[in-house]
Design a protein around this motif. Sequence first.
Motif, PDB file in Angstrom:
ATOM      1  N   THR A  95      22.979  22.652 -50.567  1.00 48.91           N
ATOM      2  CA  THR A  95      22.299  21.166 -49.764  1.00 48.91           C
ATOM      3  C   THR A  95      21.370  21.339 -48.849  1.00 48.91           C
ATOM      4  OG1 THR A  95      23.779  21.780 -47.898  1.00 48.91           O
ATOM      5  CG2 THR A  95      24.943  20.757 -49.625  1.00 48.91           C
ATOM      6  N   ASN A  96      20.986  20.381 -48.090  1.00 53.23           N
ATOM      7  CA  ASN A  96      19.782  20.282 -47.242  1.00 53.23           C
ATOM      8  C   ASN A  96      20.355  20.225 -45.725  1.00 53.23           C
ATOM      9  OD1 ASN A  96      20.581  17.714 -47.042  1.00 53.23           O
ATOM     10  ND2 ASN A  96      18.698  16.687 -47.421  1.00 53.23           N
ATOM     11  N   LEU A  97      21.559  20.488 -45.755  1.00 50.27           N
ATOM     12  CA  LEU A  97      22.453  20.730 -44.462  1.00 50.27           C
ATOM     13  C   LEU A  97      21.897  22.002 -43.744  1.00 50.27           C
ATOM     14  CD1 LEU A  97      25.949  19.656 -45.678  1.00 50.27           C
ATOM     15  CD2 LEU A  97      24.590  18.268 -44.292  1.00 50.27           C
ATOM     16  N   ARG A 114      22.711  14.594 -50.012  1.00 50.13           N
ATOM     17  CA  ARG A 114      22.505  15.999 -49.581  1.00 50.13           C
ATOM     18  C   ARG A 114      22.252  17.130 -50.572  1.00 50.13           C
ATOM     19  NH1 ARG A 114      21.090  16.200 -44.146  1.00 50.13           N
ATOM     20  NH2 ARG A 114      22.446  15.075 -43.011  1.00 50.13           N
ATOM     21  N   ALA A 122      30.289  16.155 -43.931  1.00 57.41           N
ATOM     22  CA  ALA A 122      29.643  16.152 -45.385  1.00 57.41           C
ATOM     23  C   ALA A 122      29.796  17.471 -46.128  1.00 57.41           C
ATOM     24  CB  ALA A 122      27.943  16.126 -45.109  1.00 57.41           C
ATOM     25  N   LYS A 165      25.196   8.562 -48.959  1.00 56.52           N
ATOM     26  CA  LYS A 165      24.184   9.729 -48.177  1.00 56.52           C
ATOM     27  C   LYS A 165      24.800  11.006 -48.342  1.00 56.52           C
ATOM     28  CE  LYS A 165      23.126   6.926 -44.053  1.00 56.52           C
ATOM     29  NZ  LYS A 165      23.339   6.884 -42.712  1.00 56.52           N
ATOM     30  N   THR A 166      26.006  11.398 -48.502  1.00 54.71           N
ATOM     31  CA  THR A 166      26.534  12.678 -48.716  1.00 54.71           C
ATOM     32  C   THR A 166      26.085  13.336 -50.106  1.00 54.71           C
ATOM     33  OG1 THR A 166      28.454  12.289 -47.302  1.00 54.71           O
ATOM     34  CG2 THR A 166      28.514  14.310 -48.659  1.00 54.71           C
ATOM     35  N   SER A 198      24.109  25.869 -47.111  1.00 58.77           N
ATOM     36  CA  SER A 198      23.385  25.237 -46.188  1.00 58.77           C
ATOM     37  C   SER A 198      21.838  25.424 -46.811  1.00 58.77           C
ATOM     38  CB  SER A 198      23.065  25.536 -44.984  1.00 58.77           C
ATOM     39  OG  SER A 198      22.689  27.256 -44.820  1.00 58.77           O
TER      40      SER A 198
END
Length: 199
Positions: A133-135, A118, A144, A114-115, A170
């Motif tokens: 990432t999509n964080l 991202r 993550a 999952k990480t 992010s």
Amino acid sequence: MADGLARSRGRRRKRRARSHVVEVSLGVAAFAFAVGAVAIAWPLSRSDAEPGHVVAAPAPQASPAGELTVASVDTDKKPAAKKDKKAAEEKASGPSKYTDTTAQAYFRSRWSDKTAKRVKDIRTEGGYLRIYTNLPENADNSKAAITLCKRGLEYLAERGEANPVVFVQSRFGENGNPVLANVLGPDDGDCRVTYPEPK
């Protein structure tokens, strides 16, 4: 006699001028007819037009010399694709000219959890490894973000980088792509982002 000769020359000039005007008028009328035929036939002949989709025909325009010209209509969708690519590049939400394809291949071959999903882009800029990432931007020091930072360090260590610098960032927002985790060189012991204490 001379008077009569001057009058006859004047009449000839007027006749020639009138006939020239008639020829120009007929030429413009024929051109306008051809443009009208194109305006009607062109949209009907479009094979890429969707049913019920009306494509505007080119409109005749006057050039500085007074001649009628037909403006070309560009229906190619490449400009929209270029805009999308540029937007993705600016937002770091997809590949760009800065994408580190070697790092991307390394990450994909090494991790598929999952990480890893991202990650939207990995870039090497100015000797720094940036993992986009999509964080959300409030995910600083999240599990993550820290994990991705450590994976970036592994990648740089395998490449023999003596002065590793990694930024995990992010998704794009009002503040751009804020840093969620980082390592600022060999003396930086962990991936946590530290903030200066208020004085």
